[in-house]
Motif scaffolding. Structure first.
Motif, PDB file in Angstrom:
ATOM      1  N   LEU A   1      23.915  60.274 -23.207  1.00 26.38           N
ATOM      2  CA  LEU A   1      25.336  61.022 -23.140  1.00 26.38           C
ATOM      3  C   LEU A   1      25.453  62.132 -22.135  1.00 26.38           C
ATOM      4  CD1 LEU A   1      27.324  61.961 -26.277  1.00 26.38           C
ATOM      5  CD2 LEU A   1      26.720  63.613 -24.835  1.00 26.38           C
ATOM      6  N   SER A   2      24.236  62.863 -22.235  1.00 29.21           N
ATOM      7  CA  SER A   2      24.182  63.929 -21.472  1.00 29.21           C
ATOM      8  C   SER A   2      24.090  63.611 -20.112  1.00 29.21           C
ATOM      9  CB  SER A   2      22.855  64.626 -21.689  1.00 29.21           C
ATOM     10  OG  SER A   2      22.649  65.340 -22.983  1.00 29.21           O
ATOM     11  N   SER A   3      23.540  62.521 -19.456  1.00 29.88           N
ATOM     12  CA  SER A   3      23.436  62.153 -18.094  1.00 29.88           C
ATOM     13  C   SER A   3      25.119  62.012 -17.522  1.00 29.88           C
ATOM     14  CB  SER A   3      22.850  60.972 -17.836  1.00 29.88           C
ATOM     15  OG  SER A   3      23.458  59.812 -18.497  1.00 29.88           O
ATOM     16  N   THR A   4      26.014  61.626 -18.548  1.00 26.99           N
ATOM     17  CA  THR A   4      27.397  61.222 -18.155  1.00 26.99           C
ATOM     18  C   THR A   4      28.196  62.459 -18.168  1.00 26.99           C
ATOM     19  OG1 THR A   4      27.229  58.980 -18.927  1.00 26.99           O
ATOM     20  CG2 THR A   4      29.318  60.103 -18.692  1.00 26.99           C
ATOM     21  N   ARG A   5      27.837  63.280 -19.354  1.00 23.84           N
ATOM     22  CA  ARG A   5      28.719  64.744 -19.642  1.00 23.84           C
ATOM     23  C   ARG A   5      28.534  65.488 -18.703  1.00 23.84           C
ATOM     24  NH1 ARG A   5      28.897  69.466 -22.074  1.00 23.84           N
ATOM     25  NH2 ARG A   5      26.766  69.515 -22.044  1.00 23.84           N
ATOM     26  N   VAL A   6      27.335  65.653 -17.640  1.00 25.64           N
ATOM     27  CA  VAL A   6      26.997  66.531 -16.688  1.00 25.64           C
ATOM     28  C   VAL A   6      28.203  66.938 -15.720  1.00 25.64           C
ATOM     29  CG1 VAL A   6      26.007  65.055 -14.931  1.00 25.64           C
ATOM     30  CG2 VAL A   6      25.205  67.447 -15.321  1.00 25.64           C
ATOM     31  N   VAL A   7      29.044  65.965 -15.696  1.00 26.49           N
ATOM     32  CA  VAL A   7      30.118  66.065 -15.028  1.00 26.49           C
ATOM     33  C   VAL A   7      30.959  67.304 -15.180  1.00 26.49           C
ATOM     34  CG1 VAL A   7      30.336  63.733 -14.257  1.00 26.49           C
ATOM     35  CG2 VAL A   7      31.728  64.462 -16.122  1.00 26.49           C
ATOM     36  N   ILE A   8      31.242  67.581 -16.151  1.00 24.94           N
ATOM     37  CA  ILE A   8      32.024  68.821 -16.628  1.00 24.94           C
ATOM     38  C   ILE A   8      31.389  70.131 -16.081  1.00 24.94           C
ATOM     39  CG2 ILE A   8      30.996  69.003 -19.000  1.00 24.94           C
ATOM     40  CD1 ILE A   8      34.764  70.022 -17.947  1.00 24.94           C
ATOM     41  N   GLU A   9      29.880  70.082 -16.253  1.00 27.79           N
ATOM     42  CA  GLU A   9      29.155  71.336 -15.677  1.00 27.79           C
ATOM     43  C   GLU A   9      29.184  71.433 -14.220  1.00 27.79           C
ATOM     44  OE1 GLU A   9      25.198  71.246 -17.249  1.00 27.79           O
ATOM     45  OE2 GLU A   9      26.042  71.294 -19.421  1.00 27.79           O
TER      46      GLU A   9
END
Length: 386
Positions: A284-292
């Motif tokens: 999940l974190s590896s995909t969600r990093v796009v918002i950062e």
């Protein structure tokens, strides 16, 4: 009439001072002469200088290419509110556009910007704020929530983003703290956990780092969950998620947000997680990093957002909204910029991790949340079996 009255008052006042001390004749003359002065020396040929910039210098100064500026002007022309104040020179539309972009892309004061473009400080300030107000009208033209075929395309783009992707992802959500100079009587309200004053920008982005939803202006002392709950997106996802997302797709968030059927967050209590749950969190974190990365790109391009100062929170929020609109415009125009979004090299105080317990949703579990738990467990089992 008011001007003559002011001169009379000034004259009698200075005569009173003169009776006290005859040596004030010189000071009286200088003061009177300065008040009667009708014009100041300013830069008058900066627009000519801009036209002489080559493409590289233009982008270095304005952080946008000339083509992106032309696209913006074409979109903005029908909505631009022209200044028509009596006694003030009319600001050319192109100059107003370049002034506003310069304001967002640099950290100069209104006095410096006005001097650069041949205006006084107040005129420059009003021109920029009027332009930003007109720019906000384009919000729905550039920040668009994916629906129908756009939803399918967005899910596919997340799938193509990396090998270990999160399936059926429509966007990633997070909060960004924009540093501000808040009024003294509101400092405690706007002081965040990092002990500086800020407003919160809540945003969702797609795999291309384009914002699909923004909500800005909430005080920095607020938890991300509270901001989410009071946003239109949060209200919809909590009560009627089927209005904006289909049943299978979801948004990815961090542990500050509530777990819902349409909003998937990581497992908490990381010190006691199973291998299956740790694997899910990592994916999940590896995909969600796009918002950062999107926030890093936004603040890297529009340096004004590193520290905002305005008369009201509304104007600050308007500035943030304008920057987000331009962020999407330049990405759609393939106007790329190399910006280091590694938090070890950039001082990104805006990326504040909310690790404390979410107090906003400690209520009896709803069906929406129950479905979210079931979906997350199903995904975790699927990843672990693969």
């Amino acid at each position: 009439m008011e001007s003559n009255l002011s001169k009379c008052i000034l004259f009698f006042g200075l005569n009173y001072l003169d009776d006290k001390n005859n040596s004030l004749d010189k000071k009286k003359y200088l003061l009177f002469n300065s008040l009667l002065k009708s014009s100041k020396v300013r830069i008058t040929n900066f627009m000519l200088v801009i036209s002489l910039y080559d493409d590289l210098d233009f982008k270095c100064h304005f952080r946008l290419t000339r083509n992106s500026v032309e696209v913006l002007m074409c979109k903005m022309k029908p909505y631009y509110i022209r200044q028509t104040n009596v006694g003030r020179p009319v600001v050319d539309f192109k100059k107003a556009t370049l002034m506003t972009i310069w304001y967002l892309s640099n950290t100069e004061t209104f006095r410096q910007i006005g001097d650069r473009f041949g205006l006084n400080r107040g005129h420059a300030c009003r021109t920029i704020h009027k332009y930003l107000q007109s720019l906000s009208i384009l919000l729905d033209d550039f920040i668009i929530w994916p629906k129908g075929i756009s939803e399918t395309i967005t899910v596919q783009e997340f799938k193509n983003l990396r090998l270990n992707y999160m399936p059926n992802t429509i966007g990633c959500i997070d909060g960004c703290h924009i540093r501000i100079h808040s009024p003294k009587y509101k400092r405690s309200e706007y002081t965040n956990r990092k002990m500086f004053q800020s407003i919160v920008l809540l945003a969702v982005c797609n795999a291309n780092l384009e914002f699909t939803y923004i909500f800005s202006g909430w005080p920095g002392s607020s938890h991300d969950a509270r901001v989410f709950k009071n946003s239109s997106l949060g209200d919809t996802l909590l009560n009627n998620p089927q209005e904006i997302v289909t049943k299978d797709v979801h948004i990815l968030g961090d542990s500050a947000f509530p777990l819902l059927e349409s909003l998937i967050v990581p497992y908490k209590a990381v010190h006691i997680l199973s291998e299956k749950e740790k694997l899910f969190n990592k994916r999940l974190s590896s995909t969600r990093v796009v918002i950062e990365q999107a926030f890093g790109l936004l603040l890297g391009r529009f340096r004004r957002l590193k520290s905002l100062e305005a008369k009201s929170i509304r104007l600050m929020s308007l500035t943030v909204t304008g920057a987000c609109i331009l962020h999407n415009l330049v990405l759609k125009n393939n106007d790329l910029m190399k910006i280091d979004t590694d938090t070890e090299h950039l001082n990104l105080d805006h990326l504040i991790e909310e690790t404390e317990t979410n107090q906003e949703f400690t209520v009896p579990i709803s069906r929406n949340q129950k479905n979210g738990i079931d979906k997350r467990n199903m995904l975790a089992s699927r990843f672990y079996e693969d």
